[in-house]
Design an enzyme around this catalytic site. Sequence first.
Site, PDB file in Angstrom:
ATOM      1  N   CYS A  48       0.824  -1.213   0.000  1.00  0.00           N
ATOM      2  CA  CYS A  48       0.000   0.000   0.000  1.00  0.00           C
ATOM      3  C   CYS A  48       0.859   1.265   0.000  1.00  0.00           C
ATOM      4  CB  CYS A  48      -0.934   0.012   1.214  1.00  0.00           C
ATOM      5  SG  CYS A  48      -1.912  -1.489   1.354  1.00  0.00           S
ATOM      6  N   ALA A 290      -7.305 -20.667   2.692  1.00  0.00           N
ATOM      7  CA  ALA A 290      -6.954 -19.599   1.741  1.00  0.00           C
ATOM      8  C   ALA A 290      -7.409 -18.271   2.330  1.00  0.00           C
ATOM      9  CB  ALA A 290      -7.602 -19.843   0.386  1.00  0.00           C
ATOM     10  N   GLY A 292      -7.075 -13.651   1.936  1.00  0.00           N
ATOM     11  CA  GLY A 292      -6.637 -12.458   1.212  1.00  0.00           C
ATOM     12  C   GLY A 292      -7.313 -12.275  -0.137  1.00  0.00           C
TER      13      GLY A 292
HETATM   14  C1  LIG Z   1       0.035  -0.077  -4.906  1.00  0.00           C
HETATM   15  C2  LIG Z   1      -0.969  -0.712  -3.985  1.00  0.00           C
HETATM   16  C3  LIG Z   1      -1.647   0.060  -3.072  1.00  0.00           C
HETATM   17  C4  LIG Z   1      -2.596  -0.529  -2.237  1.00  0.00           C
HETATM   18  N1  LIG Z   1      -3.235   0.263  -1.340  1.00  0.00           N
HETATM   19  C5  LIG Z   1      -4.128  -0.285  -0.499  1.00  0.00           C
HETATM   20  C6  LIG Z   1      -4.733   0.492   0.505  1.00  0.00           C
HETATM   21  O1  LIG Z   1      -4.431   1.677   0.652  1.00  0.00           O
HETATM   22  N2  LIG Z   1      -5.658  -0.107   1.289  1.00  0.00           N
HETATM   23  C7  LIG Z   1      -5.983  -1.428   1.172  1.00  0.00           C
HETATM   24  O2  LIG Z   1      -6.820  -1.917   1.935  1.00  0.00           O
HETATM   25  N3  LIG Z   1      -5.406  -2.190   0.240  1.00  0.00           N
HETATM   26  C8  LIG Z   1      -4.483  -1.656  -0.587  1.00  0.00           C
HETATM   27  N4  LIG Z   1      -3.872  -2.436  -1.516  1.00  0.00           N
HETATM   28  C9  LIG Z   1      -4.282  -3.840  -1.636  1.00  0.00           C
HETATM   29  C10 LIG Z   1      -3.591  -4.700  -0.609  1.00  0.00           C
HETATM   30  O3  LIG Z   1      -2.221  -4.509  -0.696  1.00  0.00           O
HETATM   31  C11 LIG Z   1      -3.960  -6.147  -0.845  1.00  0.00           C
HETATM   32  O4  LIG Z   1      -5.344  -6.274  -0.698  1.00  0.00           O
HETATM   33  C12 LIG Z   1      -3.282  -7.084   0.140  1.00  0.00           C
HETATM   34  O5  LIG Z   1      -1.895  -6.964   0.078  1.00  0.00           O
HETATM   35  C13 LIG Z   1      -3.690  -8.519  -0.152  1.00  0.00           C
HETATM   36  O6  LIG Z   1      -2.998  -9.391   0.672  1.00  0.00           O
HETATM   37  P1  LIG Z   1      -2.681 -10.861   0.212  1.00  0.00           P
HETATM   38  O7  LIG Z   1      -1.909 -11.499   1.311  1.00  0.00           O
HETATM   39  O8  LIG Z   1      -3.904 -11.528  -0.257  1.00  0.00           O
HETATM   40  O9  LIG Z   1      -1.774 -10.708  -1.068  1.00  0.00           O
HETATM   41  P2  LIG Z   1      -0.417  -9.942  -1.245  1.00  0.00           P
HETATM   42  O10 LIG Z   1      -0.180  -8.997  -0.138  1.00  0.00           O
HETATM   43  O11 LIG Z   1      -0.421  -9.399  -2.623  1.00  0.00           O
HETATM   44  O12 LIG Z   1       0.666 -11.083  -1.137  1.00  0.00           O
HETATM   45  C14 LIG Z   1       0.669 -12.176  -2.001  1.00  0.00           C
HETATM   46  C15 LIG Z   1       2.085 -12.702  -2.096  1.00  0.00           C
HETATM   47  O13 LIG Z   1       2.041 -14.016  -2.596  1.00  0.00           O
HETATM   48  C16 LIG Z   1       3.146 -14.220  -3.458  1.00  0.00           C
HETATM   49  N5  LIG Z   1       2.820 -15.332  -4.341  1.00  0.00           N
HETATM   50  C17 LIG Z   1       1.899 -15.370  -5.325  1.00  0.00           C
HETATM   51  N6  LIG Z   1       1.867 -16.583  -5.906  1.00  0.00           N
HETATM   52  C18 LIG Z   1       2.801 -17.336  -5.277  1.00  0.00           C
HETATM   53  C19 LIG Z   1       3.249 -18.666  -5.437  1.00  0.00           C
HETATM   54  N7  LIG Z   1       2.727 -19.471  -6.343  1.00  0.00           N
HETATM   55  N8  LIG Z   1       4.252 -19.083  -4.633  1.00  0.00           N
HETATM   56  C20 LIG Z   1       4.789 -18.288  -3.699  1.00  0.00           C
HETATM   57  N9  LIG Z   1       4.418 -17.011  -3.517  1.00  0.00           N
HETATM   58  C21 LIG Z   1       3.428 -16.540  -4.292  1.00  0.00           C
HETATM   59  C22 LIG Z   1       3.255 -12.891  -4.186  1.00  0.00           C
HETATM   60  O14 LIG Z   1       4.566 -12.716  -4.698  1.00  0.00           O
HETATM   61  C23 LIG Z   1       2.938 -11.892  -3.071  1.00  0.00           C
HETATM   62  O15 LIG Z   1       4.106 -11.420  -2.439  1.00  0.00           O
HETATM   63  C24 LIG Z   1      -2.883  -1.895  -2.339  1.00  0.00           C
HETATM   64  C25 LIG Z   1      -2.177  -2.688  -3.244  1.00  0.00           C
HETATM   65  C26 LIG Z   1      -1.219  -2.115  -4.036  1.00  0.00           C
HETATM   66  C27 LIG Z   1      -0.443  -2.967  -4.983  1.00  0.00           C
END
Ligand SMILES: Cc1cc2nc3c(=O)[nH]c(=O)nc-3n(C[C@H](O)[C@H](O)[C@H](O)COP(=O)(O)OP(=O)(O)OC[C@H]3O[C@@H](n4cnc5c(N)ncnc54)[C@H](O)[C@@H]3O)c2cc1C
Length: 555
Positions: A48, A290, A292
Amino acid sequence: MESADSLKIVIVGGVAGGASAAARARRINASAEITILEKGPAVSFANCGLPYHIGGEIADRNKLLVATPELFWNRFRISVKTLHEVIKIDRELQIVHVRATLPDGNAQDLTFPYDRLILAPGAEPVRPPFAATFPKNAFQLWTLPDMDNVLAYLKTHPVTRVMVVGAGFVGLEVVEQFHRLGIQVDLVERNPQILTRMDPIFAKMVARVIESHGVRIMTGVSVESLEIENGTAVAARLSNGDRVETDLIVMGIGVRPRTALASNAGLAIGSAGGIAVNEFLQTSDPNIYAVGDCIEYTYGVTGEKGLNPLAGAANRAGRIAGHHAASGDAEMMGPVFGTSIVRVFDCTAAMTGMPEKQLTQRGIEFRTAIIQATNHASYFPGAISMHLKILYDDPSGQILGAQAVGGEGVDKRIDIIATAMQLGGTVYDLAKIDLAYAPPYGSAKDPVHIAAFVAINDLQHAPRLTLPDTDLSGLQVVDVRTEKERQLLPLPNAIPIGVDELPSRWTELDSNRKTVVVCHSGKRSHVGASRLVSSGFKEVLNLTGGMSIRSLTKP
Ligand SMILES: Cc1cc2nc3c(=O)[nH]c(=O)nc-3n(C[C@H](O)[C@H](O)[C@H](O)COP(=O)(O)OP(=O)(O)OC[C@H]3O[C@@H](n4cnc5c(N)ncnc54)[C@H](O)[C@@H]3O)c2cc1C
C-alpha cells in the site's frame, strides 16, 4: 496422523495475509514447524506504500520492508524462503512442489510437506490488451520490483508526461504522486466516472478536486493501442479517436484473484471467481486454507460472496486461518463491507457497504440522506467541509452503505458507520452513539449524528427527503436560500422565499400542492419544510443535499 508438536504449516505468499497467518500460528502453537514460501524477493512489504515512495512522500525505501526474513526467524522461528514459487499442490501426498531461484540464478525444484497449507498468493493486476506490445515504459504497480522499475525508468529517462490508466484507488494515488514530482498527468478511465464503486455524484466531487490540480481526466474512454517507437510508447490512441502523447504509462485497471494453484488442485472456486472458503478460511479441503485477495468473502448487508482485494480483510483473514491451522479452533471470519478510503491531493474519499448502483441492481429498496457538515466545530480554526451520504432501509433504518468526501475527518466518520454496520446497526443506533467531542476534533452533534438525524426525520415523515436529481417540473418548489446563493447556483421556476421570511410568507404558497423545499445543503430546507408541514401543507419534501449536490447531477 501428525502429532500436535510436529505440525507442519506451510504458507504460500508472505505479505499481508500470509505473514499475518504465520505470526498468529506461531503465537498459538509454539512447536509447529512454520514455513513461508514467497515467490518474490521480499516478504511482509508494504504494497500500500508503493505509490508514496514513487512520489517521494515515503523517502526511505527500507520503510516499506515491514518485516524481514531474519526478523521472522529470530523472533518467531518462522522459516521464510523467498524466491520460492509454489507451482503445484499434491493433496494426496500433502506436499507442495516449489521452483526455487538460487543465488546464482539457476532454478531448483523442491518439495515441502505440509499438514496444514495456507494459500495467500494474493491477486494479479489485469493487463490490458495494449500491454501485449510490451513497451519499455508501461508499468503495473503491484510489487516492490514493479515500483523499482518505475523509479529506474524515471531516473534514466526524461519524463514530463505520464498517463495513468484506471481511476481506482491505486490509480488515484499514483496520479497524486506523479503530480508531486511536477509531472503532467493524464488519467484515462473506461467507465463513465472515476472510483466506480462510489456513487457518481461523490465520484464527481473527487474528480473536480483532481482536475483543479491540472490533471486531465478522460472518462468513458479506453486506450485502444499504443504508438511505439524503439520499443517505447510515445502516444496512446483512445477509443474516442484522441491521440495522447506520453512518456510513461502506469496501468491500474484492476486485479484478479490468483486461483490457479487452488483450481489445479481441485479446490472449489466460487461464483465470483475467488477460492471458496468457510468461516474459518478452510477451502473445500479442510487441511488447506486460503486468505486475502485470492478468496471470496461474505459481504455484509446481502450475505453474498464477493471479492474484496483490500489489506485489512487479508490481515484479519490471515490471523484467523493461522489460528485455526495451528489449533483447530478460532473466531469465525465476519462479513466484509468493502470499507475503503483514498487520499488524492487535499481530498479524502471513503465508503463502506453498498453504493446505490449495487442496491438498485439487486432490487433492494433504500432511502438516501446527504448532509454537508464540518469535520470539527465550525468556529474552531481549520474546519473543513465534508459531504456524507448514508443509505438505509425503510422502515427498519438498517444501514446499507455510506460514502463521504471531504478532507480530515472523513476516515473517522466512515469507520464509525462501518463499525455500526458490522454490529447490524440502524440509523437509530447511529444517532445514539456516544462520540468524543472537543472543538478541535468534532462537533457536539457529529456529522455521523446529523446524517442519522436526517435519516430518522425522513423515516418518520418529518418531512420526507427527495433525491438531489428529482424532476421538479410540475411541483411547487420553494427556494429558501439567500439571493446571493440563488445567483451563484440558479434554480429556475422556484419560488424564492428566504428561510427566515417563511414564517410570515408561507400563506403565499398553495398548501394543497406537492411542495419541494430547497436550500444549499438540505439543512435550512428542513427547517422550511418542517414549517410547511406544521402549517398543514399536504405533501412536503426536502431536497437532500440541496443545490450543492443537485448541481453535480447535471452533466
Ligand atoms: C500499490 C498498492 C496500493 C494498495 N493500497 C491499499 C490500501 O491503501 N488499502 C488497502 O486496503 N489495500 C491496498 N492495496 C491492496 C492490498 O495490498 C492487498 O489487498 C493485500 O496486500 C492482499 O494481501 P494478500 O496477502 O492476499 O496478497 P499480497 O499482499 O499481494 O501477497 C501475495 C504474495 O504471494 C506471493 N505469491 C503469489 N503466488 C505465489 C506462489 N505461487 N508461490 C509463492 N508465492 C506466491 C506474491 O509474490 C505476493 O508477495 C494496495 C495494493 C497495491 C499494490
